[in-house]
Design a protein around this motif. Structure first.
Motif, PDB file in Angstrom:
ATOM      1  N   PRO A  39       0.811  -1.227   0.000  1.00  0.00           N
ATOM      2  CA  PRO A  39       0.000   0.000   0.000  1.00  0.00           C
ATOM      3  C   PRO A  39       0.845   1.279   0.000  1.00  0.00           C
ATOM      4  O   PRO A  39       0.533   2.244  -0.704  1.00  0.00           O
ATOM      5  N   ARG A  40       1.919   1.270   0.747  1.00  0.00           N
ATOM      6  CA  ARG A  40       2.811   2.434   0.792  1.00  0.00           C
ATOM      7  C   ARG A  40       3.450   2.655  -0.587  1.00  0.00           C
ATOM      8  O   ARG A  40       3.528   3.782  -1.072  1.00  0.00           O
ATOM      9  N   SER A  60      -7.448   8.477  -3.061  1.00  0.00           N
ATOM     10  CA  SER A  60      -8.297   7.345  -2.690  1.00  0.00           C
ATOM     11  C   SER A  60      -8.981   6.741  -3.909  1.00  0.00           C
ATOM     12  O   SER A  60      -9.020   5.517  -4.069  1.00  0.00           O
ATOM     13  N   VAL A  65      -9.253   2.766  -2.691  1.00  0.00           N
ATOM     14  CA  VAL A  65      -9.252   2.519  -1.246  1.00  0.00           C
ATOM     15  C   VAL A  65     -10.046   3.626  -0.560  1.00  0.00           C
ATOM     16  O   VAL A  65     -10.345   4.659  -1.151  1.00  0.00           O
ATOM     17  N   SER A  66     -10.349   3.402   0.704  1.00  0.00           N
ATOM     18  CA  SER A  66     -11.082   4.416   1.459  1.00  0.00           C
ATOM     19  C   SER A  66     -10.175   5.600   1.775  1.00  0.00           C
ATOM     20  O   SER A  66      -8.941   5.480   1.785  1.00  0.00           O
ATOM     21  N   ASN A  69      -7.931   4.721   4.708  1.00  0.00           N
ATOM     22  CA  ASN A  69      -6.736   3.929   4.389  1.00  0.00           C
ATOM     23  C   ASN A  69      -5.655   4.796   3.759  1.00  0.00           C
ATOM     24  O   ASN A  69      -4.481   4.685   4.109  1.00  0.00           O
ATOM     25  N   ALA A  70      -6.044   5.648   2.822  1.00  0.00           N
ATOM     26  CA  ALA A  70      -5.075   6.529   2.173  1.00  0.00           C
ATOM     27  C   ALA A  70      -4.470   7.495   3.191  1.00  0.00           C
ATOM     28  O   ALA A  70      -3.261   7.730   3.190  1.00  0.00           O
ATOM     29  N   ALA A  72      -4.046   7.069   6.412  1.00  0.00           N
ATOM     30  CA  ALA A  72      -3.114   6.370   7.304  1.00  0.00           C
ATOM     31  C   ALA A  72      -1.748   6.191   6.637  1.00  0.00           C
ATOM     32  O   ALA A  72      -0.707   6.400   7.274  1.00  0.00           O
ATOM     33  N   VAL A  73      -1.743   5.843   5.367  1.00  0.00           N
ATOM     34  CA  VAL A  73      -0.472   5.668   4.656  1.00  0.00           C
ATOM     35  C   VAL A  73       0.229   7.012   4.502  1.00  0.00           C
ATOM     36  O   VAL A  73       1.433   7.128   4.742  1.00  0.00           O
TER      37      VAL A  73
END
Length: 145
Positions: A39-40, A60, A65-66, A69-70, A72-73
Protein backbone atom coordinates in the motif's frame (compact mmCIF):
# COMPACT_ATOMS: atom_id res chain seq x y z
CA UNK A 1 -24.30 -25.09 -16.42
CA UNK A 2 -22.56 -25.43 -19.75
CA UNK A 3 -19.07 -26.82 -20.23
CA UNK A 4 -17.93 -23.36 -21.33
CA UNK A 5 -19.32 -21.89 -18.12
CA UNK A 6 -17.31 -24.40 -16.07
CA UNK A 7 -14.15 -23.60 -18.04
CA UNK A 8 -14.69 -19.89 -17.44
CA UNK A 9 -15.05 -20.51 -13.71
CA UNK A 10 -11.86 -22.61 -13.63
CA UNK A 11 -10.05 -19.90 -15.59
CA UNK A 12 -11.26 -17.25 -13.13
CA UNK A 13 -10.02 -19.33 -10.18
CA UNK A 14 -6.65 -19.84 -11.86
CA UNK A 15 -6.39 -16.10 -12.64
CA UNK A 16 -7.09 -15.26 -9.00
CA UNK A 17 -4.54 -17.80 -7.81
CA UNK A 18 -1.81 -16.49 -10.08
CA UNK A 19 -2.59 -12.89 -9.13
CA UNK A 20 -2.59 -13.61 -5.39
CA UNK A 21 0.67 -15.56 -5.59
CA UNK A 22 2.40 -12.80 -7.56
CA UNK A 23 1.08 -10.14 -5.19
CA UNK A 24 2.33 -12.12 -2.18
CA UNK A 25 5.79 -12.34 -3.74
CA UNK A 26 5.79 -8.60 -4.46
CA UNK A 27 4.70 -7.82 -0.90
CA UNK A 28 7.52 -9.97 0.46
CA UNK A 29 10.03 -8.41 -1.93
CA UNK A 30 9.05 -4.87 -0.90
CA UNK A 31 9.17 -5.82 2.78
CA UNK A 32 12.58 -7.50 2.62
CA UNK A 33 14.35 -5.33 0.05
CA UNK A 34 12.85 -1.92 0.77
CA UNK A 35 11.36 -2.20 4.26
CA UNK A 36 8.00 -1.04 2.94
CA UNK A 37 4.51 -2.28 2.22
CA UNK A 38 2.59 -2.66 -1.02
CA UNK A 39 0.00 0.00 0.00
CA UNK A 40 2.81 2.43 0.79
CA UNK A 41 4.46 1.66 -2.56
CA UNK A 42 1.13 2.17 -4.36
CA UNK A 43 0.56 5.57 -2.70
CA UNK A 44 4.08 6.67 -3.56
CA UNK A 45 3.61 5.49 -7.15
CA UNK A 46 0.43 7.53 -7.52
CA UNK A 47 2.13 10.61 -6.08
CA UNK A 48 5.18 10.06 -8.27
CA UNK A 49 2.97 9.98 -11.39
CA UNK A 50 1.17 13.19 -10.35
CA UNK A 51 4.09 15.38 -9.25
CA UNK A 52 1.83 18.42 -8.81
CA UNK A 53 0.10 16.58 -6.00
CA UNK A 54 -3.28 15.00 -5.40
CA UNK A 55 -6.10 15.67 -3.01
CA UNK A 56 -6.76 12.85 -0.58
CA UNK A 57 -10.04 12.13 -2.39
CA UNK A 58 -8.26 11.88 -5.75
CA UNK A 59 -5.64 9.60 -4.23
CA UNK A 60 -8.30 7.34 -2.69
CA UNK A 61 -10.17 7.10 -5.99
CA UNK A 62 -7.01 6.33 -7.96
CA UNK A 63 -6.07 3.52 -5.59
CA UNK A 64 -9.61 2.25 -5.03
CA UNK A 65 -9.25 2.52 -1.25
CA UNK A 66 -11.08 4.42 1.46
CA UNK A 67 -10.02 7.92 2.48
CA UNK A 68 -9.13 6.48 5.87
CA UNK A 69 -6.74 3.93 4.39
CA UNK A 70 -5.08 6.53 2.17
CA UNK A 71 -4.82 8.96 5.09
CA UNK A 72 -3.11 6.37 7.30
CA UNK A 73 -0.47 5.67 4.66
CA UNK A 74 0.08 9.37 3.94
CA UNK A 75 0.40 10.05 7.69
CA UNK A 76 3.27 7.55 7.90
CA UNK A 77 4.92 8.86 4.72
CA UNK A 78 4.71 12.41 6.07
CA UNK A 79 6.15 11.32 9.43
CA UNK A 80 9.07 9.71 7.58
CA UNK A 81 9.71 12.87 5.54
CA UNK A 82 8.71 11.23 2.24
CA UNK A 83 5.45 13.13 1.61
CA UNK A 84 4.00 16.48 2.58
CA UNK A 85 0.56 18.01 2.76
CA UNK A 86 -0.08 21.54 1.59
CA UNK A 87 -3.29 23.57 1.59
CA UNK A 88 -4.95 24.60 -1.64
CA UNK A 89 -4.45 28.25 -2.51
CA UNK A 90 -8.06 28.54 -3.66
CA UNK A 91 -10.03 26.34 -1.23
CA UNK A 92 -9.19 26.14 2.47
CA UNK A 93 -10.96 22.79 2.77
CA UNK A 94 -8.73 21.13 0.17
CA UNK A 95 -5.33 19.71 1.02
CA UNK A 96 -2.87 18.40 -1.55
CA UNK A 97 -0.29 15.73 -0.87
CA UNK A 98 2.88 15.14 -2.84
CA UNK A 99 6.26 13.48 -2.44
CA UNK A 100 9.20 15.36 -1.01
CA UNK A 101 12.55 15.27 -2.83
CA UNK A 102 13.56 12.47 -0.46
CA UNK A 103 10.31 10.68 -1.26
CA UNK A 104 10.92 10.97 -4.99
CA UNK A 105 14.41 9.48 -4.64
CA UNK A 106 13.18 6.70 -2.35
CA UNK A 107 10.34 5.78 -4.69
CA UNK A 108 12.56 5.73 -7.76
CA UNK A 109 14.87 3.24 -6.05
CA UNK A 110 11.92 1.07 -5.05
CA UNK A 111 10.35 1.31 -8.51
CA UNK A 112 13.50 0.03 -10.18
CA UNK A 113 13.59 -2.99 -7.88
CA UNK A 114 9.83 -3.52 -8.28
CA UNK A 115 10.16 -3.56 -12.07
CA UNK A 116 12.98 -6.10 -11.87
CA UNK A 117 10.89 -8.29 -9.55
CA UNK A 118 7.84 -8.14 -11.85
CA UNK A 119 10.15 -9.00 -14.76
CA UNK A 120 11.35 -12.04 -12.79
CA UNK A 121 7.79 -13.08 -11.94
CA UNK A 122 6.74 -12.95 -15.60
CA UNK A 123 10.02 -14.26 -17.03
CA UNK A 124 8.40 -17.44 -18.42
CA UNK A 125 6.30 -15.30 -20.79
CA UNK A 126 7.79 -14.28 -24.12
CA UNK A 127 6.74 -11.32 -26.24
CA UNK A 128 3.98 -13.26 -28.01
CA UNK A 129 2.61 -14.52 -24.67
CA UNK A 130 2.51 -10.99 -23.28
CA UNK A 131 0.80 -9.63 -26.38
CA UNK A 132 -1.83 -12.38 -26.23
CA UNK A 133 -2.43 -11.71 -22.53
CA UNK A 134 -2.80 -7.97 -23.06
CA UNK A 135 -5.23 -8.59 -25.91
CA UNK A 136 -7.35 -10.88 -23.74
CA UNK A 137 -7.32 -8.51 -20.76
CA UNK A 138 -8.35 -5.59 -22.98
CA UNK A 139 -11.18 -7.69 -24.36
CA UNK A 140 -12.37 -8.47 -20.82
CA UNK A 141 -12.17 -4.84 -19.73
CA UNK A 142 -13.96 -3.60 -22.85
CA UNK A 143 -16.87 -5.92 -22.10
CA UNK A 144 -17.23 -4.39 -18.59
CA UNK A 145 -17.64 -0.77 -19.60
Amino acid sequence: MSELSKRRLKTWIRLLGVTRAAEAELREFLRLQHDTTLPRFDVMAALWRRREGLTMSELSRMLLVSNGNATAVVDRLEKDGLARRRPSETDRRTVFVDLTEEGLRAFEGMAEGHEMEVDRLLSDLDDADLEAMVTLLRKMKKDRK
